[in-house]
Design a protein around this motif. Structure first.
Motif, PDB file in Angstrom:
ATOM      1  N   ASN A 205       0.844  -1.195   0.000  1.00  0.00           N
ATOM      2  CA  ASN A 205       0.000   0.000   0.000  1.00  0.00           C
ATOM      3  C   ASN A 205       0.875   1.238   0.000  1.00  0.00           C
ATOM      4  OD1 ASN A 205      -1.414   2.205   1.990  1.00  0.00           O
ATOM      5  ND2 ASN A 205      -2.892   1.235   0.621  1.00  0.00           N
ATOM      6  N   GLY A 209      -2.784   6.391  -0.777  1.00  0.00           N
ATOM      7  CA  GLY A 209      -3.184   5.870  -2.080  1.00  0.00           C
ATOM      8  C   GLY A 209      -3.840   4.511  -1.950  1.00  0.00           C
ATOM      9  N   ASP A 210      -4.020   3.852  -3.089  1.00  0.00           N
ATOM     10  CA  ASP A 210      -4.663   2.547  -3.109  1.00  0.00           C
ATOM     11  C   ASP A 210      -3.660   1.443  -2.805  1.00  0.00           C
ATOM     12  OD1 ASP A 210      -7.077   3.691  -3.767  1.00  0.00           O
ATOM     13  OD2 ASP A 210      -6.760   3.474  -5.928  1.00  0.00           O
ATOM     14  N   SER A 211      -4.187   0.290  -2.410  1.00  0.00           N
ATOM     15  CA  SER A 211      -3.364  -0.902  -2.258  1.00  0.00           C
ATOM     16  C   SER A 211      -3.050  -1.476  -3.634  1.00  0.00           C
ATOM     17  CB  SER A 211      -4.095  -1.942  -1.404  1.00  0.00           C
ATOM     18  OG  SER A 211      -4.337  -1.443  -0.092  1.00  0.00           O
ATOM     19  N   PHE A 212      -2.019  -2.326  -3.699  1.00  0.00           N
ATOM     20  CA  PHE A 212      -1.623  -2.901  -4.974  1.00  0.00           C
ATOM     21  C   PHE A 212      -1.228  -4.359  -4.771  1.00  0.00           C
ATOM     22  CE2 PHE A 212       2.005  -0.585  -3.139  1.00  0.00           C
ATOM     23  CZ  PHE A 212       2.922  -1.612  -2.990  1.00  0.00           C
ATOM     24  N   TRP A 233      -1.919  -5.103 -10.337  1.00  0.00           N
ATOM     25  CA  TRP A 233      -3.136  -4.303 -10.211  1.00  0.00           C
ATOM     26  C   TRP A 233      -2.820  -3.106  -9.336  1.00  0.00           C
ATOM     27  CZ3 TRP A 233      -7.853  -4.171 -12.463  1.00  0.00           C
ATOM     28  CH2 TRP A 233      -8.774  -3.280 -11.916  1.00  0.00           C
ATOM     29  N   ARG A 234      -2.894  -1.927  -9.935  1.00  0.00           N
ATOM     30  CA  ARG A 234      -2.673  -0.680  -9.215  1.00  0.00           C
ATOM     31  C   ARG A 234      -3.655   0.332  -9.799  1.00  0.00           C
ATOM     32  NH1 ARG A 234       3.014   0.630  -6.829  1.00  0.00           N
ATOM     33  NH2 ARG A 234       2.505   2.365  -5.472  1.00  0.00           N
ATOM     34  N   GLU A 235      -4.828   0.410  -9.219  1.00  0.00           N
ATOM     35  CA  GLU A 235      -5.966   1.146  -9.750  1.00  0.00           C
ATOM     36  C   GLU A 235      -6.554   0.439 -10.965  1.00  0.00           C
ATOM     37  OE1 GLU A 235      -5.007   5.195 -10.484  1.00  0.00           O
ATOM     38  OE2 GLU A 235      -4.334   5.594  -8.426  1.00  0.00           O
ATOM     39  N   GLN A 236      -5.671   0.006 -11.876  1.00  0.00           N
ATOM     40  CA  GLN A 236      -6.065  -0.797 -13.028  1.00  0.00           C
ATOM     41  C   GLN A 236      -4.988  -1.844 -13.283  1.00  0.00           C
ATOM     42  OE1 GLN A 236      -7.415   1.447 -16.528  1.00  0.00           O
ATOM     43  NE2 GLN A 236      -7.614   3.277 -15.255  1.00  0.00           N
ATOM     44  N   THR A 263      -2.420   5.994 -16.243  1.00  0.00           N
ATOM     45  CA  THR A 263      -2.707   6.597 -14.939  1.00  0.00           C
ATOM     46  C   THR A 263      -1.472   7.348 -14.450  1.00  0.00           C
ATOM     47  OG1 THR A 263      -1.997   4.587 -13.792  1.00  0.00           O
ATOM     48  CG2 THR A 263      -4.345   4.758 -14.364  1.00  0.00           C
ATOM     49  N   TYR A 265       0.410   7.018 -11.881  1.00  0.00           N
ATOM     50  CA  TYR A 265       1.505   6.192 -11.365  1.00  0.00           C
ATOM     51  C   TYR A 265       2.373   5.659 -12.501  1.00  0.00           C
ATOM     52  CZ  TYR A 265       4.119   2.333  -9.419  1.00  0.00           C
ATOM     53  OH  TYR A 265       5.144   1.476  -9.077  1.00  0.00           O
TER      54      TYR A 265
END
Length: 361
Positions: A205, A209-212, A233-236, A263, A265
């Motif tokens: 994480n 931000g989001d987890s990955f 997978w990191r947002e998409q 994105t 990132y």
């Protein structure tokens, strides 16, 4: 030589002298101490073709790269690597980069590391989807020929037992260069060999931000083939698939396909409206062209990095020539092609030619 350019060289030289004295004065019972020290100097000039009239056409850089390390009883490790860069383009500027500066401790199956360290979790040569704490990949210069990449500031614990390994990392962005999108990152990596596949599971994480999550694999097939891949997978979703083939003559071929989401990132460098991108990387090269005097000193490679969506690409040629064990010269050429609105075709220059002389000790 400027004073700020002289300081790292003096530090490296002093470290080398101290290490040498320590080795010469050590008794037989103290020979578990290992020291290493090195220094590199690079004089690099890049010439840009077809730039706008107001832009300087030449970038000159002098790099001094001292490094030193100490290992005691196979338990305690201290390592540091610095780079002093003096650049002249539209003005002259100097800066000191800390590539690595860390301490490590081994205790049984555990290894503990604290400080700035280069870590590579991704399996790709030119791209990565899973390298969450890796230095950034530059597809036109995947080997980082000037050693300008810096490690991440981290606390890391590794547990290795047989074919299994578990790594836990906390990395801070407090000292990250300005303008980067790095955040404080907590990440886990489990590595295991399964039926010949060197496989890793990654999760973590970014603070705020989001987890990955990610999966990587590498597999050697016979004596000539190696295949590798990554899914993340990191947002998409992002995916990488690649292969390496080595001929009996020593010629090596590398091919990779990479598809990241557009994105912040992954930062594809295209319009935010462009959507998912698709890239290809092709490389052919050989070290020691022939095992004959006058030929074995030469290393040659050529690459193409292509955006398959806008049909733009960059051709890259690298030639290196050794003079003994410590001195080499090189040529690095990049030729972008494509429409003016495409990713690689939008470059302000029609060609970038870098020539340099490198000394290593």
């Amino acid at each position: 030589m400027k004073r700020n350019l002289f300081i790292p060289a003096a530090v490296a030289l002093g470290t080398a002298v101290l290490c040498s004295q320590a080795q010469n004065s050590s008794s037989p019972s103290e020979k578990k101490r290992e020291t290493r020290y090195a220094i590199g100097v690079i004089d690099d000039a890049t010439f840009y073709s077809s730039l706008p009239a107001h832009a300087p056409a030449t970038l000159n850089r002098v790099l001094v790269e001292p490094s030193a390390g100490l290992k005691l009883d196979d338990r305690l490790t201290l390592s540091t690597s610095l780079i002093e860069v003096s650049s002249t383009y539209d003005h002259t500027a100097s800066q000191v980069l800390v590539r690595e500066a860390y301490a490590g401790l081994s205790a049984g199956d555990f290894d503990f590391t604290a400080g700035r360290k280069m870590v590579r979790w991704g399996t790709g040569y030119a791209f990565t989807a899973a390298g969450v704490i890796d230095p950034p990949r530059v597809p036109t210069d995947p080997s980082d020929r000037l050693n300008l990449n810096e490690g991440r500031d981290m606390v890391k614990t590794d547990w290795v037992h047989g074919p299994r390994a578990l790594t836990v990392v906390w990395s801070t962005a407090a000292l990250a260069p300005r303008g980067t999108n790095m955040r404080d990152t907590t990440a886990f990596r489990y590595n295991v060999l399964v039926h010949g596949f060197d496989t890793s599971l990654i999760a973590g994480n970014d603070r705020g931000g989001d987890s990955f999550g990610a999966l990587t694999f590498t597999r050697v097939v016979g004596q000539a083939w190696e295949v590798h891949g990554e899914g993340a997978w990191r947002e998409q979703a992002a995916a990488l698939l690649g292969a390496k083939y080595t001929m009996r003559s020593g010629v090596t071929f590398i091919a990779e396909f990479f598809t990241p989401p557009n994105t912040p990132y992954f930062n594809s460098g295209v319009s935010p409206l462009a959507g998912r991108q698709h890239y290809a990387f092709l490389n052919a090269g050989k070290t020691r062209l022939r095992e004959l005097p006058g030929w074995k000193e030469w290393d040659v490679s050529g690459s193409i990095v292509a955006n398959l969506d806008d049909h733009s690409y960059t051709g890259v040629v690298d030639v290196n020539r050794w003079f003994g064990k410590h001195v080499s010269s090189y040529l690095h050429l990049e030729i972008p092609q494509g429409g003016r609105s495409s990713q690689y075709g939008a470059a302000l220059y029609s060609a970038a030619t870098s020539a340099g002389l490198r000394f290593q000790l």
